[in-house]
Design an enzyme around this catalytic site. Structure first.
Site, PDB file in Angstrom:
ATOM      1  N   ASP A   1       0.859  -1.186   0.000  1.00  0.00           N
ATOM      2  CA  ASP A   1       0.000   0.000   0.000  1.00  0.00           C
ATOM      3  C   ASP A   1       0.896   1.238   0.000  1.00  0.00           C
ATOM      4  OD1 ASP A   1      -3.193   0.620   1.075  1.00  0.00           O
ATOM      5  OD2 ASP A   1      -1.725   2.237   1.084  1.00  0.00           O
ATOM      6  N   ILE A   2       0.530   2.207  -0.854  1.00  0.00           N
ATOM      7  CA  ILE A   2       1.360   3.412  -1.012  1.00  0.00           C
ATOM      8  C   ILE A   2       1.238   4.352   0.194  1.00  0.00           C
ATOM      9  CG2 ILE A   2      -0.236   4.994  -2.175  1.00  0.00           C
ATOM     10  CD1 ILE A   2       1.974   5.473  -4.254  1.00  0.00           C
TER      11      ILE A   2
ATOM     12  N   ASN B   1     -13.153  -2.682   2.449  1.00  0.00           N
ATOM     13  CA  ASN B   1     -14.175  -1.633   2.509  1.00  0.00           C
ATOM     14  C   ASN B   1     -15.067  -1.669   1.277  1.00  0.00           C
ATOM     15  OD1 ASN B   1     -13.057  -0.612   4.925  1.00  0.00           O
ATOM     16  ND2 ASN B   1     -11.554   0.574   3.774  1.00  0.00           N
TER      17      ASN B   1
ATOM     18  N   GLN C   1     -14.183   3.441   1.734  1.00  0.00           N
ATOM     19  CA  GLN C   1     -13.582   3.018   0.466  1.00  0.00           C
ATOM     20  C   GLN C   1     -13.228   4.229  -0.384  1.00  0.00           C
ATOM     21  OE1 GLN C   1     -16.033   0.467  -2.030  1.00  0.00           O
ATOM     22  NE2 GLN C   1     -14.275  -0.160  -3.285  1.00  0.00           N
TER      23      GLN C   1
ATOM     24  N   HIS D   1     -10.454  -4.585  -3.017  1.00  0.00           N
ATOM     25  CA  HIS D   1      -9.118  -4.892  -2.492  1.00  0.00           C
ATOM     26  C   HIS D   1      -9.229  -5.321  -1.037  1.00  0.00           C
ATOM     27  CE1 HIS D   1      -9.936  -0.568  -2.180  1.00  0.00           C
ATOM     28  NE2 HIS D   1      -9.333  -0.614  -1.015  1.00  0.00           N
ATOM     29  N   PHE D   2      -8.358  -6.221  -0.669  1.00  0.00           N
ATOM     30  CA  PHE D   2      -8.275  -6.718   0.702  1.00  0.00           C
ATOM     31  C   PHE D   2      -6.988  -6.164   1.309  1.00  0.00           C
ATOM     32  CE2 PHE D   2     -10.789  -9.655  -1.751  1.00  0.00           C
ATOM     33  CZ  PHE D   2     -11.842  -9.977  -0.918  1.00  0.00           C
TER      34      PHE D   2
HETATM   35  P1  5GP Z   1      -9.739   1.961   0.596  1.00  0.00           P
HETATM   36  O1  5GP Z   1      -9.944   3.145   1.501  1.00  0.00           O
HETATM   37  O2  5GP Z   1     -10.357   2.181  -0.762  1.00  0.00           O
HETATM   38  O3  5GP Z   1     -10.143   0.669   1.242  1.00  0.00           O
HETATM   39  O4  5GP Z   1      -8.172   1.847   0.441  1.00  0.00           O
HETATM   40  C1  5GP Z   1      -7.474   2.273  -0.692  1.00  0.00           C
HETATM   41  C2  5GP Z   1      -6.008   2.049  -0.406  1.00  0.00           C
HETATM   42  O5  5GP Z   1      -5.305   2.108  -1.628  1.00  0.00           O
HETATM   43  C3  5GP Z   1      -5.387   3.087   0.531  1.00  0.00           C
HETATM   44  O6  5GP Z   1      -4.817   2.425   1.647  1.00  0.00           O
HETATM   45  C4  5GP Z   1      -4.345   3.776  -0.336  1.00  0.00           C
HETATM   46  O7  5GP Z   1      -3.171   4.126   0.368  1.00  0.00           O
HETATM   47  C5  5GP Z   1      -4.057   2.759  -1.419  1.00  0.00           C
HETATM   48  N1  5GP Z   1      -3.692   3.317  -2.715  1.00  0.00           N
HETATM   49  C6  5GP Z   1      -4.349   4.284  -3.400  1.00  0.00           C
HETATM   50  N2  5GP Z   1      -3.737   4.537  -4.567  1.00  0.00           N
HETATM   51  C7  5GP Z   1      -2.677   3.703  -4.632  1.00  0.00           C
HETATM   52  C8  5GP Z   1      -1.641   3.496  -5.604  1.00  0.00           C
HETATM   53  O8  5GP Z   1      -1.579   4.127  -6.660  1.00  0.00           O
HETATM   54  N3  5GP Z   1      -0.705   2.549  -5.316  1.00  0.00           N
HETATM   55  C9  5GP Z   1      -0.731   1.827  -4.154  1.00  0.00           C
HETATM   56  N4  5GP Z   1       0.230   0.935  -3.979  1.00  0.00           N
HETATM   57  N5  5GP Z   1      -1.693   1.990  -3.218  1.00  0.00           N
HETATM   58  C10 5GP Z   1      -2.642   2.917  -3.448  1.00  0.00           C
END
Ligand code: 5GP
Ligand code: ZN
Length: 145
Positions: free
Chosen positions: A38-39, A94, A101, A107-108
């Site tokens: 995760d970034i 989420n 989300q 994604h998990f």
């Molecule tokens: P959500 O809130 O949708 O469950 O989580 C999205 C996750 O994706 C976040 O933890 C965010 O840091 C990660 N994320 C968003 N964009 C990127 C990306 O371009 N690369 C990576 N590796 N992670 C990402």
């Protein structure tokens, strides 16, 4: 299998990662799944496991794609645990803006938890379930299966 054959959304950031158009720190890839760091990690070792099939939320994901994610989860969880020596972790997924989300491709999250309490922090406000509500809810949910 060519990743272009997967159901994809050209505007989706995770589909772009699958297609190699956006870089990631890849940990695992097979025909149906991808896992990467995760970034914006909540804690050290936070990774994401995604199906190559684009679906915004879990309820829209084909069972085969969900199963493929589930199949790689134990070994990825074990690898993260060994690499970080975290004593605990959460798997989080989420669905919908209200859930937090931000990326609308299923994604998990695997999120290590550490002794010092840094990282993920949430309350678990357990409620109660009446017999009447349980009976009605159970029947209604079953009727949609
Ligand atoms: P959500 O809130 O949708 O469950 O989580 C999205 C996750 O994706 C976040 O933890 C965010 O840091 C990660 N994320 C968003 N964009 C990127 C990306 O371009 N690369 C990576 N590796 N992670 C990402
Ligand atoms: Zn996508």
């Amino acid at each position: 299998m060519n990743t272009n054959q997967h159901h994809a959304d050209p505007d989706c950031i995770f589909c772009k990662i699958i297609a190699g158009q956006i870089p990631c720190h890849k940990i695992h890839e097979d025909d149906h799944t991808l896992a990467f760091l995760d970034i914006g990690p909540i804690s050290r070792g936070h990774i994401l496991i995604i199906p190559k099939h684009h679906a915004a939320t879990l309820a829209e994901l084909p069972a085969e794609a969900a199963a493929a994610c589930g199949a790689v989860m134990p070994k990825l969880a074990a690898a993260v645990q060994q690499a970080t020596e975290c004593p605990a972790s959460n798997v989080l997924q989420n669905n919908g803006q209200l859930s937090g989300q931000a990326v609308f491709h299923v994604h998990f999250h695997i999120i290590p938890r550490y002794e010092n309490g840094s990282g993920l922090n949430f309350q678990w406000p357990a409620g109660s379930l009446s017999d009447n509500d349980a009976a009605e809810l159970k029947q209604t949910i079953i009727s949609y299966l």
